[in-house]
Design an enzyme around this catalytic site. Structure first.
Site, PDB file in Angstrom:
ATOM      1  N   TYR A   1      -7.191  15.327  -7.263  1.00 10.04           N
ATOM      2  CA  TYR A   1      -6.417  14.592  -8.268  1.00 10.04           C
ATOM      3  C   TYR A   1      -5.401  15.523  -8.936  1.00 10.04           C
ATOM      4  O   TYR A   1      -4.216  15.205  -9.022  1.00 10.04           O
ATOM      5  CB  TYR A   1      -7.366  13.999  -9.306  1.00 10.04           C
ATOM      6  CG  TYR A   1      -6.705  13.103 -10.319  1.00 10.04           C
ATOM      7  CD1 TYR A   1      -6.177  11.869  -9.945  1.00 10.04           C
ATOM      8  CD2 TYR A   1      -6.631  13.480 -11.662  1.00 10.04           C
ATOM      9  CE1 TYR A   1      -5.579  11.040 -10.871  1.00 10.04           C
ATOM     10  CE2 TYR A   1      -6.032  12.651 -12.594  1.00 10.04           C
ATOM     11  CZ  TYR A   1      -5.510  11.434 -12.199  1.00 10.04           C
ATOM     12  OH  TYR A   1      -4.909  10.616 -13.128  1.00 10.04           O
TER      13      TYR A   1
ATOM     14  N   ASP B   1       0.889  -1.164   0.000  1.00  8.29           N
ATOM     15  CA  ASP B   1       0.000   0.000   0.000  1.00  8.29           C
ATOM     16  C   ASP B   1       0.923   1.209   0.000  1.00  8.29           C
ATOM     17  O   ASP B   1       1.561   1.507   1.017  1.00  8.29           O
ATOM     18  CB  ASP B   1      -0.897  -0.017   1.244  1.00  8.29           C
ATOM     19  CG  ASP B   1      -1.842   1.175   1.312  1.00  8.29           C
ATOM     20  OD1 ASP B   1      -1.609   2.169   0.590  1.00  8.29           O
ATOM     21  OD2 ASP B   1      -2.795   1.133   2.110  1.00  8.29           O
TER      22      ASP B   1
ATOM     23  N   ALA C   1      -4.244  18.356  -7.802  1.00  8.37           N
ATOM     24  CA  ALA C   1      -3.246  18.790  -6.814  1.00  8.37           C
ATOM     25  C   ALA C   1      -2.165  17.743  -6.631  1.00  8.37           C
ATOM     26  O   ALA C   1      -0.968  18.065  -6.582  1.00  8.37           O
ATOM     27  CB  ALA C   1      -3.937  19.085  -5.480  1.00  8.37           C
ATOM     28  N   SER C   2      -2.562  16.474  -6.547  1.00  8.22           N
ATOM     29  CA  SER C   2      -1.580  15.403  -6.332  1.00  8.22           C
ATOM     30  C   SER C   2      -0.668  15.240  -7.540  1.00  8.22           C
ATOM     31  O   SER C   2       0.528  14.995  -7.395  1.00  8.22           O
ATOM     32  CB  SER C   2      -2.288  14.089  -6.010  1.00  8.22           C
ATOM     33  OG  SER C   2      -3.008  13.585  -7.128  1.00  8.22           O
ATOM     34  N   LYS C   3      -1.221  15.400  -8.753  1.00  5.46           N
ATOM     35  CA  LYS C   3      -0.424  15.221  -9.960  1.00  5.46           C
ATOM     36  C   LYS C   3       0.501  16.416 -10.201  1.00  5.46           C
ATOM     37  O   LYS C   3       1.634  16.256 -10.660  1.00  5.46           O
ATOM     38  CB  LYS C   3      -1.335  14.983 -11.166  1.00  5.46           C
ATOM     39  CG  LYS C   3      -2.165  13.699 -11.068  1.00  5.46           C
ATOM     40  CD  LYS C   3      -1.304  12.451 -10.934  1.00  5.46           C
ATOM     41  CE  LYS C   3      -2.126  11.181 -10.965  1.00  5.46           C
ATOM     42  NZ  LYS C   3      -1.299   9.954 -10.916  1.00  5.46           N
TER      43      LYS C   3
END
Length: 274
Positions: free
Chosen positions: A155, A64, A157-159
Site C-alpha cells: 500500500y 476496472d 509503495a503504491s501511494k
C-alpha cells in the site's frame, strides 16, 4: 456550500461505488457538475445514480482501473457524452495488511496494478483533454504515501509511486495550465479496510479500527472540492498526518518507533509489539 467554479464542469471519479469516491461523486452532482462515475460494479453505480439529482448529467461506466483498456474506454465514453474533461479524480484503490515476510507477492502486484497503474492509465488517456481544458488531475493517496507504514508495504509503495508520478507530471506541465493535486485524507471511514488484502490475498472482511472516530467520507469530499477550487498542489487533511510528515523530516527514527507501536496496537495486528 456551492462553488460557481464547478458548474457544468465534467468530473470523472474512479472508485465511485463506495467511500470517498461515492461521497465525492454525490458532492459534485450537487454542485451542478456533469459527473462520470467509474467502478467495477455497474449494477451498484446504476443503483446509486437513481438516488442522485440531475441524472441526465451523470454517466456510469463499468471500469476496472487495473485494466488499461477499461481506462481508455472510460475516457472515450466521457468525451463521447460530454465532449470534454475538466477534472479526473483518481480515487480507486485497495489496501493490504500483512508483514512482507509472510506476503504472497501477487498481493503487491494487485495493489500496484490498481492503485498506481490505475492512476497512470486514466491520467494518460485523460491528459490531452485536461490540457485542452486547463483542468485538474487528482491522486488520492494517504499518510502512507509520505511515510512507510509497517504491515502495509504494498500500500505504501503504491501511494509513494502515485505521489512521485503526479509531482513529476506537475513539473512537466508547469507552463501548460494543468493543475495536479496530491490528496492525502488520512484514516477515513470507508470500505477500504474491510476489503484490504491479507498475506494470502484474501480480504480481511472487517476493519481493525474504530471508524466512528475517523473523518467521514463526506467531509473528505468537501475538502477535495476546496482543494480543486483553489488549485492546491497538495492537501494533507489530518493534523496527525501533517505532524507525521514534519517529524519524519526532523526526527525520522522517532517517527518509525511511533509508527511501529501504533500499528502493533491494532486488533489482530500482523506487527508484533516488542
Amino acid at each position: 456550500m456551492k462553488y460557481k467554479y464547478f458548474k457544468d464542469k465534467v468530473i470523472i471519479v474512479t472508485g465511485a461505488s463506495s467511500g470517498i469516491g461515492l461521497a465525492t461523486a454525490k458532492l459534485f452532482a450537487s454542485q451542478d457538475c456533469k459527473v462520470v462515475m467509474a467502478a467495477r460494479s455497474i449494477e451498484r453505480l446504476e443503483q446509486i445514480k437513481t438516488e442522485m439529482p440531475n441524472q441526465d448529467n451523470i454517466l456510469c461506466v463499468q471500469t476496472d482501473v487495473s485494466v488499461e483498456e477499461d481506462c481508455k474506454n472510460l475516457i472515450e465514453e466521457t468525451v463521447k457524452k460530454f465532449g470534454r474533461i475538466d477534472v479526473l479524480v483518481n480515487n480507486a484503490g485497495i489496501s493490504m495488511r500483512a508483514m512482507f515476510v509472510d506476503l504472497d507477492l501477487d498481493v503487491i502486484k494487485r495493489l500496484m496494478d490498481t492503485n498506481f497503474w490505475g492512476t497512470v492509465y486514466c491520467t494518460k488517456y485523460a491528459l490531452p483533454h485536461l490540457l485542452k481544458s486547463k483542468g485538474s488531475v487528482v491522486g488520492v493517496i494517504s499518510t502512507a504515501g509520505h511515510i512507510g507504514l509497517p504491515g502495509r508495504t504494498g500500500y505504501s509503495a503504491s501511494k509513494f509511486a502515485i505521489r512521485g508520478f503526479l509531482n513529476t507530471l506537475r513539473v512537466e506541465h508547469r507552463y501548460d495550465g494543468l493543475h495536479v493535486m496530491v490528496f492525502a485524507p488520512g484514516f477515513t471511514a470507508s470500505n477500504i479496510r474491510n476489503v484490504a488484502l491479507l498475506a494470502d490475498g484474501s480480504p480481511q472482511g472487517m476493519t481493525p479500527r474504530n471508524e466512528n472516530r475517523m473523518m467521514s467520507a463526506e467531509r473528505v469530499a468537501r475538502r477535495m472540492a476546496y482543494g480543486l477550487r483553489f488549485r492546491k498542489n497538495e492537501m494533507i487533511l489530518t493534523p496527525i498526518g501533517k505532524m507525521t510528515k514534519f517529524f519524519d523530516f526532523v526526527l525520522p527514527r522517532f517517527v518509525e518507533l511511533v509508527e511501529y507501536n501504533m500499528m502493533a496496537k491494532e486488533p489482530e495486528s500482523p506487527i508484533k509489539k516488542k
